[in-house]
Design a protein around this motif. Structure first.
Motif, PDB file in Angstrom:
ATOM      1  N   LEU A 193       0.835  -1.197   0.000  1.00  0.00           N
ATOM      2  CA  LEU A 193       0.000   0.000   0.000  1.00  0.00           C
ATOM      3  C   LEU A 193       0.869   1.246   0.000  1.00  0.00           C
ATOM      4  N   ILE A 194       2.012   1.155   0.667  1.00  0.00           N
ATOM      5  CA  ILE A 194       2.935   2.290   0.661  1.00  0.00           C
ATOM      6  C   ILE A 194       3.412   2.548  -0.758  1.00  0.00           C
ATOM      7  N   ILE A 195       3.749   1.484  -1.451  1.00  0.00           N
ATOM      8  CA  ILE A 195       4.230   1.634  -2.823  1.00  0.00           C
ATOM      9  C   ILE A 195       3.186   2.320  -3.690  1.00  0.00           C
ATOM     10  N   LEU A 196       1.931   1.877  -3.558  1.00  0.00           N
ATOM     11  CA  LEU A 196       0.924   2.473  -4.425  1.00  0.00           C
ATOM     12  C   LEU A 196       0.632   3.904  -4.016  1.00  0.00           C
ATOM     13  N   SER A 197       0.831   4.206  -2.732  1.00  0.00           N
ATOM     14  CA  SER A 197       0.546   5.563  -2.292  1.00  0.00           C
ATOM     15  C   SER A 197       1.562   6.561  -2.823  1.00  0.00           C
ATOM     16  N   LEU A 198       2.789   6.121  -3.001  1.00  0.00           N
ATOM     17  CA  LEU A 198       3.824   7.043  -3.454  1.00  0.00           C
ATOM     18  C   LEU A 198       3.495   7.605  -4.820  1.00  0.00           C
ATOM     19  N   PHE A 199       2.896   6.775  -5.648  1.00  0.00           N
ATOM     20  CA  PHE A 199       2.631   7.202  -7.021  1.00  0.00           C
ATOM     21  C   PHE A 199       1.692   8.406  -7.083  1.00  0.00           C
ATOM     22  N   PRO A 200       0.492   8.300  -6.475  1.00  0.00           N
ATOM     23  CA  PRO A 200      -0.407   9.450  -6.554  1.00  0.00           C
ATOM     24  C   PRO A 200       0.177  10.720  -5.950  1.00  0.00           C
ATOM     25  N   PHE A 201       0.973  10.573  -4.888  1.00  0.00           N
ATOM     26  CA  PHE A 201       1.457  11.773  -4.220  1.00  0.00           C
ATOM     27  C   PHE A 201       2.591  12.443  -4.984  1.00  0.00           C
ATOM     28  N   ALA A 202       3.129  11.747  -5.971  1.00  0.00           N
ATOM     29  CA  ALA A 202       4.226  12.330  -6.732  1.00  0.00           C
ATOM     30  C   ALA A 202       3.718  13.220  -7.857  1.00  0.00           C
ATOM     31  N   ALA A 203       2.461  13.038  -8.251  1.00  0.00           N
ATOM     32  CA  ALA A 203       1.942  13.790  -9.393  1.00  0.00           C
ATOM     33  C   ALA A 203       1.612  15.229  -8.997  1.00  0.00           C
ATOM     34  N   ALA A 204       1.702  16.115  -9.949  1.00  0.00           N
ATOM     35  CA  ALA A 204       1.391  17.515  -9.686  1.00  0.00           C
ATOM     36  C   ALA A 204      -0.023  17.827 -10.158  1.00  0.00           C
ATOM     37  N   ALA A 205      -0.631  18.834  -9.566  1.00  0.00           N
ATOM     38  CA  ALA A 205      -1.962  19.250 -10.003  1.00  0.00           C
ATOM     39  C   ALA A 205      -1.880  19.742 -11.445  1.00  0.00           C
ATOM     40  N   SER A 206      -2.868  19.384 -12.237  1.00  0.00           N
ATOM     41  CA  SER A 206      -2.818  19.761 -13.648  1.00  0.00           C
ATOM     42  C   SER A 206      -3.812  20.881 -13.922  1.00  0.00           C
TER      43      SER A 206
ATOM     44  N   LEU B  89      -6.053   0.149  -4.467  1.00  0.00           N
ATOM     45  CA  LEU B  89      -5.139  -0.931  -4.841  1.00  0.00           C
ATOM     46  C   LEU B  89      -5.058  -0.901  -6.363  1.00  0.00           C
ATOM     47  N   ILE B  90      -3.996  -0.261  -6.884  1.00  0.00           N
ATOM     48  CA  ILE B  90      -3.912  -0.071  -8.335  1.00  0.00           C
ATOM     49  C   ILE B  90      -2.966  -1.095  -8.957  1.00  0.00           C
ATOM     50  N   GLY B  91      -2.852  -1.053 -10.278  1.00  0.00           N
ATOM     51  CA  GLY B  91      -2.108  -2.071 -11.018  1.00  0.00           C
ATOM     52  C   GLY B  91      -0.681  -2.268 -10.550  1.00  0.00           C
ATOM     53  N   GLU B  92      -0.009  -1.158 -10.231  1.00  0.00           N
ATOM     54  CA  GLU B  92       1.374  -1.227  -9.778  1.00  0.00           C
ATOM     55  C   GLU B  92       1.508  -2.067  -8.506  1.00  0.00           C
TER      56      GLU B  92
ATOM     57  N   PHE C   1      -2.530 -30.161  -7.371  1.00  0.00           N
ATOM     58  CA  PHE C   1      -3.347 -29.329  -8.260  1.00  0.00           C
ATOM     59  C   PHE C   1      -2.531 -28.289  -9.020  1.00  0.00           C
ATOM     60  N   HIS C   2      -2.919 -28.075 -10.243  1.00  0.00           N
ATOM     61  CA  HIS C   2      -2.424 -26.935 -11.015  1.00  0.00           C
ATOM     62  C   HIS C   2      -3.259 -25.723 -10.603  1.00  0.00           C
ATOM     63  N   ILE C   3      -2.587 -24.621 -10.317  1.00  0.00           N
ATOM     64  CA  ILE C   3      -3.303 -23.427  -9.862  1.00  0.00           C
ATOM     65  C   ILE C   3      -3.107 -22.311 -10.876  1.00  0.00           C
ATOM     66  N   ILE C   4      -4.202 -21.676 -11.229  1.00  0.00           N
ATOM     67  CA  ILE C   4      -4.144 -20.487 -12.088  1.00  0.00           C
ATOM     68  C   ILE C   4      -4.838 -19.361 -11.330  1.00  0.00           C
ATOM     69  N   ALA C   5      -4.151 -18.231 -11.187  1.00  0.00           N
ATOM     70  CA  ALA C   5      -4.752 -17.088 -10.491  1.00  0.00           C
ATOM     71  C   ALA C   5      -4.606 -15.837 -11.350  1.00  0.00           C
ATOM     72  N   VAL C   6      -5.718 -15.149 -11.539  1.00  0.00           N
ATOM     73  CA  VAL C   6      -5.710 -13.875 -12.274  1.00  0.00           C
ATOM     74  C   VAL C   6      -6.294 -12.817 -11.329  1.00  0.00           C
ATOM     75  N   PRO C   7      -5.425 -12.193 -10.528  1.00  0.00           N
ATOM     76  CA  PRO C   7      -5.940 -11.286  -9.485  1.00  0.00           C
ATOM     77  C   PRO C   7      -6.571 -10.000 -10.018  1.00  0.00           C
ATOM     78  N   LEU C   8      -6.112  -9.536 -11.180  1.00  0.00           N
ATOM     79  CA  LEU C   8      -6.590  -8.235 -11.685  1.00  0.00           C
ATOM     80  C   LEU C   8      -7.085  -8.393 -13.120  1.00  0.00           C
TER      81      LEU C   8
ATOM     82  N   VAL D 251      -9.658  -0.265 -13.207  1.00  0.00           N
ATOM     83  CA  VAL D 251      -9.020   0.171 -11.966  1.00  0.00           C
ATOM     84  C   VAL D 251      -8.235   1.459 -12.199  1.00  0.00           C
ATOM     85  N   ALA D 252      -7.456   1.498 -13.281  1.00  0.00           N
ATOM     86  CA  ALA D 252      -6.612   2.670 -13.555  1.00  0.00           C
ATOM     87  C   ALA D 252      -7.447   3.919 -13.818  1.00  0.00           C
ATOM     88  N   ASN D 253      -8.615   3.727 -14.420  1.00  0.00           N
ATOM     89  CA  ASN D 253      -9.449   4.870 -14.783  1.00  0.00           C
ATOM     90  C   ASN D 253     -10.543   5.177 -13.768  1.00  0.00           C
ATOM     91  N   GLY D 254     -10.490   4.519 -12.629  1.00  0.00           N
ATOM     92  CA  GLY D 254     -11.462   4.794 -11.574  1.00  0.00           C
ATOM     93  C   GLY D 254     -12.892   4.465 -11.971  1.00  0.00           C
TER      94      GLY D 254
END
Ligand SMILES: [Zn+2]
Length: 411
Positions: A21-34, A155-158, A242-249, A255-258
């Motif tokens: 969550l820390i990693i994903l939080s850094l991204f939004p806070f780095a952007a500047a207001a447009s 919880l974004i793609g990154e 068992f063979h396991i297949i997981a597609v979390p996202l 998600v990226a576009n809200g």
């Protein structure tokens, strides 16, 4: 004067998620207001939506307050009114924001993150519903740095990428791109196969985040998968069979576009299991086609993680014959004995024309296929704790079952 905040605001994220969550939080806070219209400003603050996962359709700054409009990506649509925007305070005054929903009522209690990886519920006395929930007024404490207000913990793609790579390395999984979204984002899957080859290949499939705002489903899915990929005797025995297949996202664009629900073509992915008109559903279908094409392969189970207003499992009916038989009943009974503080129900659903993953997988493979729905407001620790138990009991239940009679005959 409003009462002072309690000394320690309620922390609503499981500690386990903290690192990513820390990693994903850094991204939004780095952007500047447009200045592209996705921001507005008065003497108290700047508000913008220039970060991944944001949703703010319009922002209007008045002298003492802000008016924000939240629209869905397209209509008609189920009412999951996602919002996420950033507030940069300019003074020590409280910040008043009126959120107005088009075609929906307030559903998600606002959460706030200061960029430290922790999300806190905005105090209830700072949230006032108006017009039967068609709008809501937030009176926010200013703070000293930019903060994000969102419908649920983000919880974004990154963050998924970091989590997937980490668990793939730890549990020696293969992480592969199985397709790409409408906007070209990778759809990735985690694969695990038994080290010793077996005559019959038995598969289980776990998918998540078809619907972007359904975060509590993701808060169950990740610890669920961590339990399946853990270094325990049970999990190792499970992975050896068992063979396991997981597609979390499954819906990275949404998600990226809200988005409230759909992919970039405005399609509800969980109504596309049948038509398969969308690249996201086609990517998962291709992996199912591979299983179906191999006479020695069988799908044993499919879980699809979602969120709604309560904890509920949508399942086949008691009369439906699944392979393996009675899985759902036995599994839920075993989990219920161990679960304290996590109320849930089983909602049996007849096969219908609805093109959901559940209907498609059961219809095609006869395997138990169910929708794992978690309540929007369910306690985050309880989601995590119960997901571990549901995963453990799932593994025990499937390990107790024999392989298919056809495939094991003549061995
Ligand atoms: Zn859903």
């Amino acid at each position: 004067m409003r009462p002072a905040s309690p000394p320690a605001a309620k922390m609503i994220c499981p500690m386990r998620f903290l690192s990513f969550l820390i990693i994903l939080s850094l991204f939004p806070f780095a952007a500047a207001a447009s200045d592209d219209g996705r921001s507005c400003e008065n003497d108290t603050a700047v508000i913008d939506a220039d970060f991944e996962g944001a949703r703010m359709s319009d922002c209007n700054a008045r002298t003492k307050k802000f008016k924000i409009r939240i629209d869905p990506e397209n209509k008609p649509i189920n009412p999951s009114p996602w919002y996420a925007f950033r507030v940069t305070p300019k003074t020590q005054d409280e910040i008043e924001i009126v959120i107005k929903y088009s075609d929906a009522r307030h559903r998600y209690r606002p959460k706030r993150s200061e960029g430290d990886g922790v999300w806190r519920l905005v105090d209830e006395d700072r949230v006032k519903l108006r017009r039967k929930g068609k709008s809501v007024t937030l009176t926010l404490e200013p703070g000293t740095a930019p903060f994000i207000i969102a419908a649920q913990e983000m919880l974004i793609g990154e963050a998924y990428e970091t989590w997937e790579k980490d668990i793939a390395a730890r549990a020696r999984l293969t992480r592969e791109t199985i397709g790409s979204s409408v906007e070209g984002r990778e759809i990735t899957a985690l694969f695990s196969a038994p080290q010793t080859a077996r005559d019959e290949k038995e598969y289980v499939l776990f998918i998540g985040r078809q619907h972007p705002p359904e975060l509590t489903g993701a808060f169950a899915m990740l610890p669920f998968l961590e339990t399946v990929f853990a270094d325990t005797q049970l999990a190792k025995a499970f992975r050896e069979r068992f063979h396991i297949i997981a597609v979390p996202l499954m819906n990275p664009d949404g998600v990226a576009n809200g988005h409230w629900r759909h992919n970039m073509n405005g399609v509800d992915l969980n109504r596309d299991w049948g038509p398969f008109t969308q690249p996201e559903t086609r990517a998962v279908k291709a992996t199912l086609d591979d299983i179906a094409a191999d006479a020695n392969s069988a799908l044993r189970l499919m879980f699809d993680f979602h969120a709604t207003n309560r904890n509920v499992f949508y399942t086949q009916t008691q009369e439906d014959v699944t392979r393996p038989p009675n899985f759902t009943q036995d599994w839920l009974a075993a989990a219920r004995v161990r679960l304290d503080g996590y109320d849930f129900e089983r909602a049996e659903r007849h096969q219908s024309d609805l093109d959901t993953s559940k209907n498609y997988v059961f219809g095609r493979f006869g395997a138990p296929a169910l929708t794992y729905e978690v309540g929007d407001k369910t306690d985050r620790q309880a989601i995590h704790h119960s997901a571990v138990i549901f995963a453990e009991e799932m593994m025990k239940e499937l390990l107790a079952g024999a392989g298919s009679p056809l495939a094991s005959a003549g061995e």
